[in-house]
Motif scaffolding. Sequence first.
Motif, short mmCIF file in Angstrom:
data_model
loop_
_atom_site.label_atom_id
_atom_site.label_comp_id
_atom_site.label_asym_id
_atom_site.label_seq_id
_atom_site.Cartn_x
_atom_site.Cartn_y
_atom_site.Cartn_z
N ILE A 151 -44.17 30.30 28.26
CA ILE A 151 -44.57 30.20 26.85
C ILE A 151 -43.96 31.51 26.01
CG2 ILE A 151 -46.44 30.01 25.18
CD1 ILE A 151 -48.05 28.48 26.98
N LEU A 152 -44.24 32.58 26.40
CA LEU A 152 -43.96 33.80 25.68
C LEU A 152 -42.26 33.87 25.56
CD1 LEU A 152 -46.33 36.49 27.02
CD2 LEU A 152 -46.16 35.58 24.86
N ALA A 209 -37.66 32.39 18.38
CA ALA A 209 -37.74 33.40 17.11
C ALA A 209 -36.24 33.97 17.15
CB ALA A 209 -38.92 34.35 17.47
N LEU A 210 -35.61 34.38 18.08
CA LEU A 210 -34.31 35.08 18.08
C LEU A 210 -33.15 33.99 17.52
CD1 LEU A 210 -32.53 37.28 18.84
CD2 LEU A 210 -32.29 36.39 21.19
N ALA A 211 -33.53 32.67 18.14
CA ALA A 211 -32.51 31.71 17.57
C ALA A 211 -32.87 31.44 16.03
CB ALA A 211 -32.75 30.29 18.22
N ALA A 212 -34.13 31.71 15.89
CA ALA A 212 -34.34 31.54 14.07
C ALA A 212 -33.54 32.60 13.37
CB ALA A 212 -35.76 31.42 13.76
#
Length: 128
Positions: free
Chosen positions: A4-5, A12-15
């Motif tokens: 999950i982490l 988050a990195l892709a966003a």
Amino acid sequence: MKEILCFAAGFALAAIIMIILNRKAIRAARKKRKQEVQKDPEKKIQATKIIVFSIMVTYYAAFIVAVWVVIARDIYQLSSLLTFTGGVSAFAVAFYCWKSKAENLEKIKKNNPEIIASLTDFSGMSSQ
């Protein structure tokens, strides 16, 4: 838990990468939106809609987590998770409906000055 982490970090990195790569388009869209709002203030995004939308997104995310919990882990945790998020979602939707009704009643009163009743007289109106 580690999965999950890793998923959350990857998401988050892709966003962040997508925001960085599209920053010119994002700025242009914001500038265009600001000009549209200045021309027509009725098109302004309302804070209530944003709040209700974010609550509903949270509810659906919790529902997806609940499905995963039921399938992969423990079925007894489902009721507490859905009750917690569902109660907040139901309250948010009910509040938004109440607020919209009050705003619409104000518009009716404003557009029909011949109506001599007060807005509280119309609050008992139903759709039936």
